[in-house]
Write an enzyme that holds these catalytic residues in place. Structure first.
Site, PDB file in Angstrom:
ATOM      1  N   HIS A 127       0.825  -1.215   0.000  1.00 55.10           N
ATOM      2  CA  HIS A 127       0.000   0.000   0.000  1.00 55.10           C
ATOM      3  C   HIS A 127       0.860   1.266   0.000  1.00 55.10           C
ATOM      4  O   HIS A 127       0.380   2.349  -0.286  1.00 55.10           O
ATOM      5  CB  HIS A 127      -0.922   0.009   1.226  1.00 55.10           C
ATOM      6  CG  HIS A 127      -1.947  -1.074   1.192  1.00 55.10           C
ATOM      7  ND1 HIS A 127      -1.735  -2.311   1.765  1.00 55.10           N
ATOM      8  CD2 HIS A 127      -3.183  -1.126   0.636  1.00 55.10           C
ATOM      9  CE1 HIS A 127      -2.808  -3.065   1.570  1.00 55.10           C
ATOM     10  NE2 HIS A 127      -3.692  -2.375   0.882  1.00 55.10           N
ATOM     11  N   GLY A 128       2.114   1.124   0.377  1.00 49.19           N
ATOM     12  CA  GLY A 128       3.017   2.266   0.436  1.00 49.19           C
ATOM     13  C   GLY A 128       4.136   1.917   1.407  1.00 49.19           C
ATOM     14  O   GLY A 128       3.859   1.337   2.460  1.00 49.19           O
TER      15      GLY A 128
END
Lengths: 380, 474
Positions: free
Chosen positions: B393-394
């Site tokens: 997601h990051g």
């Protein structure tokens, strides 16, 4: 076999679509002709699931202020704590109407004029406690104040305090707020009932024809009603109803060498273009309850050209003339009137010539609370 | 994809499916996917990047196809035609540069034709070289796989993304002081990378079927699943793809219904919940514990309806083409334990990680001479898998903690299961107790997952810690 099943499915969904379309048209026409938005607006989660708001809904930036501006007066009042229930016997209800200064622009809810007045916990001789309700709304127009006053009467106020300033008086400003333009029937009723010096056919008033009242055309109004309810969650969670930036442009100190005020270039000031009739109508709307008109404090500049103008809004000649006219009108009409125009020092104004800091507000609160008992008992 | 994008795409898809003959349907998918790739690409402050990103996606897909293809002499002519069509579409899109205000495919004007032609020729030579010398080469496959992971890390780690933005800005002679990680918004790269890595790994293990270029591009860039998944497996995709389109009526009804359901979930429920969901802004302003729980639950529901809505839209658009994309959600918040939750939340992502990371890792640990105890294998497997899912997601601490939070939850549930297998099984025969266990399991699971969203929603560790403190203060 499969083809048959597909055919049946197709028929089924076509039927669903047709019925949905028919239902949509019926509901749309129902809405268009009955236009029940006022009734819908009265249905509110505020004062039930959520605490009522302490000031009327208004939001420049809804995502930060958890508040929004809408035009449905019924919904606006239903979200306010004044609609929480019947007035208790122990309460002396005072409503405050006015512009952004009364509403408390750039002030958190616990620093507004009404919040600070309530914190004084003033008690009458008969034991009733004075409860102040903030019904200010951040636009400058006396007609807007009149509409709010007329709506507020159903909540049984015992007294009204009406904060005014010259900028709310010019006739050409009366119908500029979108809140009024979107409520033409209420305005026309007031024009008719109180013989206001306004035209019921004013083009500013937006009349929705049938096509504009369908569910499709009214989707924004419906969405606003839903959003107002949703923001109740964040109002309950945070107690925030107004975004106050850490840095904002401060009021203008240095002024243009300009004598102009609206349509007036220079003295003499023609009072016929000022909406004193709205003040009179306000007293008629209030009927037996006392209305106290207060000329609200303004910023008095000492910067460049301050000998010509008091501030961004007012050339000195116009404002001085207005004060004289207000005084004279009050005497003639036997209005309760106080002129607090210079009680707050210049450094206590924030971003405009009428918005006060918390301390500036407390000075005005002191002025109001000192004068209030005399006025109340004089009225008795 | 916003509301207008979805309406336009759904409308055009229905129209194309109905007006084009069935034999052209596969071309419709290919052409629509390439056009959608350019049309949906968000604009970026870096000049022409909104053209180069889609072109790079196509080039990478063709590159991976060239690397992974199973030699098939019969398909060479068809592949050449496909290549020609793709180049033709790209050149047509680049011509919109001269269409002035009518330009409607890319968010900004495409670059000059000479740059595009140079790029196409350069990429063409590179692909020919790869095609000729490295197709199916074991190490080359590994190099491409690492390249995809490398690009992924650059895009997902803010400092690297900012550095890359500065480098690109230097090339385009733009102000490097304005470089930001948000400059590199490459449409759908995360999902594209998953699909490509899947085919690379399957090729390495000899499990990849023979695919034409048209089939491969249509799979990798299939526009319904471009932006938010689901992550289909190529073996499953081509099974549908190679079938005739089927009944248009049935597809339209099924797909249309699913798209509408998805739009309702996303634009009515999720967007309404978004107004009140926990956020870095309101987390620090909330003064009431019960209302903070409400904001947290609103966030949990919002993220579900948002994602499940987009998945419905993707599946519905797939249905319009007669392609049954896999389901991604199966009532995840109603599951009685976290293992079931991860079998029903973002199912295709979880399956991907299970197939290409968790299973190989735990298998190698089992086979290792180190003789790891099984609990340790499970712990390491689950923590590392969930950590990677978090970082997908990051690359930031909060997503890492979110991943570990779930890894710990999965491990705890695994241990609980093995501990209670003997002790609780007899109790489960009694309906009331069994029901109690299920409800208790659901309550604990839902709240554990909801609390995990605190890490996900709030990028600051101090803020997340203070929210936890407030949630459990009296």
């Amino acid at each position: 076999m499969r083809e048959n099943a597909n055919q049946n499915q197709w028929k089924f969904y076509s039927g669903v679509l047709l019925k949905a379309l028919a239902l949509f048209i019926i509901v749309s026409f129902f809405l268009a002709f009955l236009y029940p938005f006022e009734s819908i607006g009265k249905v509110s989660a505020y004062n039930n699931l959520f605490p009522g708001r302490t000031r009327l809904p208004y939001g420049d930036d809804p995502s930060k202020s958890y508040n929004l501006s809408l035009f449905n007066l019924a919904a606006m009042f239903a979200s306010h704590r004044i609609a929480a229930g019947p007035k208790p016997d122990s309460e002396f209800r005072v409503i405050l109407i006015g512009d952004s200064s009364a509403w408390g622009y750039l002030l958190p809810p616990n620093d507004t004029l009404t919040a600070q007045l309530n914190s004084k916990q003033m008690i009458l001789r008969d034991g009733r406690e004075l409860k102040f309700y903030n019904l200010g709304y951040p636009v400058m127009s006396l007609t807007k104040d009149l509409v709010i006053l007329s709506e507020a009467m159903r909540y049984q106020p015992d007294m009204g305090i009406w904060l005014v300033t010259l900028e709310s008086f010019p006739n050409d400003k009366q119908l500029y707020p979108a809140l009024l333009q979107q409520n033409p029937n209420k305005i026309r009723a007031l024009i008719h009932d109180y013989e206001l010096d306004l035209s019921p056919e004013d083009p500013a008033l937006i009349d929705g024809n049938v096509s504009l009242r369908t569910i499709a055309a009214a989707r924004r109004e419906l969405a606003d009603l839903v959003r107002l309810q949703l923001y109740g969650v964040l109002w309950s969670a945070t107690g925030i109803d107004h975004y106050i930036p850490e840095i904002f442009p401060t009021k203008q100190e240095d002024l243009a060498a300009d004598l102009k005020f609206h349509i007036w270039e220079a003295p003499p000031f023609d009072s016929s273009e000022l909406a004193f009739d709205i003040l009179r109508a306000g007293h008629d709307v209030a009927a037996s309850i006392p209305i106290w008109i207060i000329n609200e404090p303004i910023f008095i500049s000492s910067g460049e050209n301050s000998d010509i103008r008091y501030n961004f809004y007012y050339p000195r000649w116009a404002y001085d003339g207005y004060r004289q006219m207000m005084q004279a009108q009050s005497v003639i009409s036997s209005w309760h009137y106080s002129d607090f125009w210079d009680v707050v020092p210049p450094e206590e104004f924030t971003n405009t010539a009428v918005h006060l800091s918390p301390y500036g507000t407390s000075i005005l609160v002191d002025a109001i609370s000192s004068a209030l008992p005399e006025l109340l008992y004089q009225n008795k | 994809m916003n509301f207008e994008n979805i309406l336009v795409i759904s409308g055009i898809t229905i129209l194309l499916v109905w007006i084009t003959p069935a034999r052209w349907h596969k071309w419709v998918i290919l052409v629509s996917s390439i056009l959608a790739l350019f049309w949906l690409q968000p604009s970026t402050p870096i000049r022409n990047l909104d053209f180069w990103f889609p072109l790079a996606s196509i080039s990478i897909v063709v590159l991976v196809w060239a690397m992974t293809r199973v030699p098939n002499e019969d398909g060479s002519r068809a592949n050449l035609i496909t290549t020609g069509v793709i180049i033709g579409i790209i050149l047509l899109i680049s011509l919109t540069r001269y269409a002035g205000p009518l330009c409607c495919i890319t968010p900004t004007r495409p670059p000059q034709m000479r740059y595009i032609l140079t790029a196409i020729v350069g990429i063409g030579f590179l692909l020919l070289f790869v095609f000729r010398y490295f197709s199916g080469h074991r190490y080359a496959l590994a190099v491409v796989l690492l390249m995809l992971i490398f690009i992924f890390i650059i895009l997902k780690a803010d400092p690297f993304a900012k550095f890359a933005s500065e480098a690109i800005r230097t090339l385009t002679k733009q102000n490097t002081n304005l470089a930001s990680p948000f400059d590199l918004r490459w449409l759908g790269f995360s999902y594209l990378a998953f699909r490509l890595i899947h085919t690379l790994r399957d090729r390495q293990h000899g499990k990849l079927p023979s695919l034409t270029l048209k089939e491969y591009i249509s799979y990798a860039l299939f526009y319904p699943s471009l932006t938010a998944g689901p992550i289909d497996r190529v073996q499953r995709f081509v099974k549908d793809y190679r079938q005739p389109i089927g009944s248009r009526k049935s597809n339209t009804l099924q797909g249309g219904q699913r798209v509408l359901l998805g739009m309702f979930k996303k634009f009515v429920i999720a967007d309404a919940l978004a107004l009140i969901a926990l956020s870095p802004q309101n987390a620090s302003q909330t003064t009431s514990t019960p209302w903070l729980w409400v904001l947290l639950y609103a966030y949990a529901l919002r993220i579900y309806f948002d994602f499940a809505g987009y998945t419905d839209i993707a599946i519905g658009l797939g249905n319009l083409h007669g392609i049954a994309l896999p389901e991604n959600f199966a009532r995840p918040y109603l599951k009685p334990n976290i293992t079931s939750f991860w079998n029903s939340w973002h199912i295709t992502l979880a399956q991907w990680f299970r197939a290409y990371f968790f299973n190989p890792l735990t298998r190698s640990m089992h086979k290792s001479k180190m003789n790891y105890p099984s609990w340790l294998t499970i712990l390491i497997g689950q923590l590392s898998t969930m950590l990677l899912i978090g970082l997908w997601h990051g690359i930031s601490w909060n997503f890492a903690v979110w991943g570990l939070w779930h890894g710990i939850g999965l491990f705890a549930h695994n241990r609980w299961l093995s501990w209670t297998r003997q002790r609780i099984s007899p109790l489960e025969q009694k309906p009331v107790l069994s029901m109690g266990l299920k409800i208790g399991g659901w309550f604990i699971t839902f709240n554990y997952i909801a609390l995990g969203w605190v890490w996900f929603a709030l990028p600051s560790p101090e803020l997340a810690a203070s929210v936890f403190q407030q949630l459990f203060s009296s």
